[in-house]
Enzyme design. Structure first.
Site, PDB file in Angstrom:
ATOM      1  N   LYS A 159       0.720  -0.988  -0.166  1.00 35.21           N
ATOM      2  CA  LYS A 159      -0.329  -0.218   0.084  1.00 35.21           C
ATOM      3  C   LYS A 159       0.703   1.138  -0.387  1.00 35.21           C
ATOM      4  O   LYS A 159       2.000   1.338   0.616  1.00 35.21           O
ATOM      5  CB  LYS A 159      -0.608   0.095   0.928  1.00 35.21           C
TER       6      LYS A 159
ATOM      7  N   SER B  31      -9.136   1.734   3.593  1.00 40.34           N
ATOM      8  CA  SER B  31      -8.836   2.772   2.611  1.00 40.34           C
ATOM      9  C   SER B  31      -7.947   1.683   2.000  1.00 40.34           C
ATOM     10  O   SER B  31      -6.696   2.365   0.756  1.00 40.34           O
ATOM     11  CB  SER B  31      -7.923   3.706   3.308  1.00 40.34           C
TER      12      SER B  31
ATOM     13  N   SER C 261      -9.998  -1.243   7.666  1.00 35.10           N
ATOM     14  CA  SER C 261      -9.420  -0.627   5.790  1.00 35.10           C
ATOM     15  C   SER C 261      -8.061  -2.183   5.362  1.00 35.10           C
ATOM     16  O   SER C 261      -8.413  -2.262   4.252  1.00 35.10           O
ATOM     17  CB  SER C 261      -8.040   0.536   6.421  1.00 35.10           C
TER      18      SER C 261
END
Length: 545
Positions: A108, A189, A213
């Site tokens: 990420k 997210s 997330s």
């Protein structure tokens, strides 16, 4: 029935032979990259069936094919092929670093890497900034032989900037879309991590979670996601929200693959004192926890009040699949304990202390991260600086997408060192503890509790306890499409996946993995619906080319 001349038959046989050669080497079929596992890749690499260079080449081609549509990846590692050659050479010399040696993984874009990739949290405020070293989890991946293939797009600042925005949007990366329905909400997210893993842009991905997330994007992208105990994996040089809730974990297509990655990234780190609370100096063998009989003898609780309070008019298919899952778990040898309720759940839903904790932590934790940067081109040193940059840089799309979360944090007037913070944090500990998941586990002597994944993240987040989500089902084909609040994504739609979560005590990941694996192996839900859009490039297209 059609008839063929001898020449036509000869041509057909020739074409089929060529296709067979393209799909096989030495009689061995290449694995399909949308379904491939760690063990498939490790076996193929070890046998010389293909190389890490082949893998990187294929994955980069897949990213090139699909990323203009789905925006899952913000940038690829320009050194990926060089790293692959080095790891291939090590293998040729008889040295490997473990089962992940030479396997590409995405991380990420809030997990720092000391290489030519940026670490931005999706914001131009951090574009071009540099870090003194790899984040600890990135360093652990490299030590395990992983090729960090690229950075995944995300909900900007891990969904901690705007209230009028969409999951998976960042200024730097654009809008991520899921692959199970056109314009699908990818959740967040860790949006790009979820999408990239779901359609085989790498073996798997790392995500981060503060509250949902990892779990939520894993769910809607038909994945396994492990949200570890806060402190099991280091957050050093990961762009933060809250030291009390942030954690880093794997997002993969199978439980066992998640276990392999978790084994690589777990462990203590002097640069993250939360990891020093781990009662063990030895990382458990999470792969060995993948046991088909793992549910036998377990006591699994059902928090019925959470279901009743959380359900809405889109929950029907989820609840029906959840009830069927309870039967599967019972048949696997578990004892089902009904009404293992979170006694303070309604009070928690109406309470605002969890927001205060995140805001107060973010003010301090963000400044601490920014202070570690070795270069900081936009000269941002605290939340006020970041907000000012965002509100005045056109590509950040302010005020179309606001900064209300930051506005509220700054208006709070104190940070996590203030006595007023302590009262909010104690409320969190009650709602997650005695009034939440820990109270339910202790009162009924439970091994774990289960919930539909969409209901599961909030309460464990308050006390930093682990959750594992696995695929449970899909919305039926006659589902009415419902848009997200921002109006640009399909939040509920035909074939959109949903999951089931196993929730446990701190440091109970091995047990949760065992339960999750036993459920996964009995149901194989992931294979029931395919994405509407997948890349075409496979290993057969690059090996020997």
């Amino acid at each position: 029935m059609a008839s063929y001349t001898s020449l036509q038959l000869s041509l057909i046989i020739c074409v089929l032979s060529v296709l067979s050669i393209l799909a096989n080497v030495k009689g061995k079929p290449f694995p399909n990259l949308v379904d491939v596992t760690v063990e498939d890749l490790s076996t193929g690499l070890e046998s010389g069936h293909f190389t890490s260079v082949d893998l990187v080449t294929a994955y980069l081609a897949r990213i090139t094919e699909i990323n203009p549509v789905l925006n899952a990846i913000t940038e690829v590692n320009p050194d990926a092929l060089t790293l692959a050659r080095q790891l291939d050479a090590m293998r040729a010399n008889g040295t490997t670093r473990g089962p992940l040696h030479g396997i590409p993984i995405i991380v990420k874009n809030n997990i720092a890497t000391l290489d030519r990739m940026n670490n931005t949290a999706g914001s131009y405020a951090l574009l071009g900034s540099t870090v003194p070293r790899d984040s600890t989890v990135a360093a652990k991946l490299r030590a395990a032989g992983v090729i960090i293939l690229g950075k995944s797009n995300l909900s900007q600042w891990a969904n901690f900037r705007s209230v009028n925005t969409s999951n998976g949007w960042s200024a730097y990366g654009g809008q991520v879309f899921g692959a199970y329905f056109p314009n699908q909400d990818p959740s967040g997210s860790s949006s790009g991590s979820g999408v990239s893993s779901s359609i085989g842009l790498a073996l798997g991905a790392l995500g981060t979670e503060t509250s949902g997330s990892i779990l939520s994007p894993a769910e809607v992208n038909n994945l396994v996601g492990i949200k570890p105990t806060v402190g099991l994996t280091s957050r050093n040089l990961v762009i933060p929200i809250s030291q009390r809730q942030d954690t880093v974990g794997p997002m993969t297509r199978t439980v066992k693959d998640a276990a392999y990655i978790l084994s690589a990234i777990a462990g203590k780190d002097l640069n993250d004192n939360y990891t020093l609370a781990n009662p063990s100096d030895i990382v458990p063998n999470y792969v060995a926890a993948c046991d088909y009989s793992g549910l036998r003898g377990a006591r699994i609780g059902i928090p019925r009040n959470v279901l009743a309070i959380s359900a809405d008019n889109t929950s029907g298919p989820i609840l029906a699949a959840f009830e069927a899952a309870i039967s599967t778990i019972r048949e696997a040898g578990a004892t089902i304990v009904e009404n293992a309720n979170f006694t303070a759940y309604q009070q928690y839903v109406n309470d605002g202390n969890s927001t205060i904790v995140l805001e107060a932590d973010f003010i301090n934790n963000l400044a601490e991260y920014l202070a570690l940067l070795t270069s900081n081109p936009q000269n941002v040193h605290n939340l006020a600086d970041v907000r000012s940059f965002t509100q005045n840089y056109s590509l950040e799309q302010y005020s179309t997408r606001d900064t209300k979360i930051w506005d509220d944090a700054l208006a709070l007037g104190y940070n996590n060192t203030d006595p007023r913070f302590w009262a909010a944090y104690q409320a969190n500990l009650f709602f997650g503890g005695e009034g939440g998941v820990l109270g339910a586990l202790d009162r009924q002597n439970l091994s774990a509790v289960i919930l539909p994944t969409s209901f599961s993240p909030g309460v464990p987040a308050l006390v930093g306890t682990p959750v594992v989500t696995v695929p449970l089902g899909f919305y039926p084909s006659n589902t009415t499409v419902a848009k997200n609040m921002y109006g640009n994504l399909a939040a509920t739609a035909p074939n959109v996946p949903f999951g089931i979560s196993f929730l446990g005590r701190a440091w109970s990941e091995a047990s949760l993995i065992s339960y999750s694996y036993a459920f996964e192996q009995r149901t194989q839900v992931r294979d029931m619906v395919q994405p509407y859009l997948v890349p075409n490039t496979e290993l057969k297209d690059v090996v020997g080319s």
